[in-house]
Write an enzyme that holds these catalytic residues in place. Sequence first.
Site, short mmCIF file in Angstrom:
data_model
loop_
_atom_site.label_atom_id
_atom_site.label_comp_id
_atom_site.label_asym_id
_atom_site.label_seq_id
_atom_site.Cartn_x
_atom_site.Cartn_y
_atom_site.Cartn_z
CB CYS A 379 -0.98 -0.05 1.16
SG CYS A 379 -2.48 0.87 0.82
CG HIS A 513 -3.49 -3.81 3.26
ND1 HIS A 513 -2.45 -3.32 4.01
CD2 HIS A 513 -4.17 -2.74 2.79
CE1 HIS A 513 -2.50 -1.99 4.01
NE2 HIS A 513 -3.53 -1.62 3.28
CD GLU A 515 -1.07 -6.52 5.28
OE1 GLU A 515 -0.83 -6.77 4.07
OE2 GLU A 515 -1.26 -5.36 5.70
#
Length: 541
Positions: A379, A513, A515
């Site tokens: 990001c 994202h 993750e």
Amino acid sequence: MTRFIFITGGVVSSLGKGLAAAALGALLQARGFKVRLRKLDPYLNVDPGTMSPYQHGEVYVTDDGAETDLDLGHYERFTGVASRRSDSVSTGQIYSRIIARERRGDYLGATVQVIPHVTDAIKDFVRSDLTDEDFCICEIGGTVGDIESLPFLEAIRQLGNELGDSRTMFIHLTLLPYIGSAGELKTKPTQHSVKELQSVGIQPDMLLCRSEHPIDRDARRKLALFCNLREEAVIQALDVDTIYAVPRAYHEEGMDAVVCSHFKLETPQPDLGVWDGITNSIRNPDGEVTIGVVGKYTSLIDAYKSLAEALTHGGIANAVRVKVNWLDAEIFESESQLQQLEGVHGILVPGGFGERGTEGKIAAARFARERRVPYLGICLGMQMAVIEAARNLAGLSGAGSTEFGVPDPPVVGLLTEWMRDNQLEQRGIDDDLGGTMRLGAYPAVLAPGSKVQEIYGTREIQERHRHRYEVNVNYKEALEQVGLRFSGMSPDGELPEIVELPEHPWFIGVQFHPELKSKPFDPHPLFTSFVRAAVEQSRLM
Ligand code: GLN
């Protein structure tokens, strides 16, 4: 018919209610049940989207674009069940809905009150959007005794009363402090906390007692006696070395057995092989790599919860331990500090907001590019890598983001229009800040023959987003000419989603994202590949 398990917390906060809920979810799944997990937060914000990471830790984003509590990340990492907007609520949301209805005239004639209107809205939330789930585990944020949690406790008390024991269960998580001078674990705070719960009409069916020392039989008996429950329903929750050992640890203490006996359910013993495998690979790695995370909120690990977990998962996939050096980006504004990056095997610049530290992040991206160190930009970390390339490869020395002023050229700018499904979303500079970013899962198309296409092994991906600014596609050509490949784009070709440097061993920036979707039993391909690149880097050093 869905059964509801309510988890409350007592004595102190930060005891790991979210992890307890997540681990119980995993245990019930392992017994063959279908679960959903939910979080009820007593604060007045509509969601944590506008709170500082220092206040609240990471904001966890769901596929359907809700900005939620980081506990939902634990739920997903332990159960693999994708959470939704309907899994997270706050007092602010409940009140907004009620006040909107009141203005519409829905309550015409009535005085709108906490009981029944607020409690009814909470009960509606708890029961909404469930189909064939066997269990819905609801975690109540905060600590019993807080003024703010009272309506939530009242609502779950009512549900317990309406649905009965066969469909509801109350678990209370507490702490048994150890007093060194007396050499004793103290049960009194727990007794008081349970009294508090009983005073609002809730009798816990299980106590989950966090403790640094084993809880002896006497203490258990005492707790059972004073708190009015069976001795086997007092579950000891000792500290463990990795969070992924929690399901096994709670199982050994009988947690899932007590839940099943409460609901009079019989199942074979759960197979926890997956969890044993995960903990085993965390405890016995074949090597170690160091990743430098260059961020802004590095003094609070909770601000990067999913990121830290995803790195651990990447380690599991490569049979190595991933050691993280949390580095404050601001220090890299002074060039001499860049030497701190010399020993790391990979550099990760995570998401973030605001100008502070951004020049340090740009310097870290440059270091990674020039020294050929694996780089993952997430990001803001992608935006910084693009600005770095624009300045130092394309000669656009004033390149920057309009998030921090009026740069020339504005290589990263405010995102004013985009498509969500088939609908146009529009934003302006003066819009509200809460809930207005480009949020949730969006597709991206990967370029054939690109590194990311090889990593994902597919042409189209879905990843979760949370951003207000975006790399301006008008600079794509100029940047591609100097070697930065735009290897992932939104399907309409308007929004850059991924950039990479084909000439670099491993340099990837993603606007989303990854993750948030990584799991210990299913590590995210980008993290697996990034950690593998770090392993290779460590062999060169
Ligand atoms: N601040 C940047 C934006 O809004 C990046 C956001 C992020 O890293 N999550 O676009």
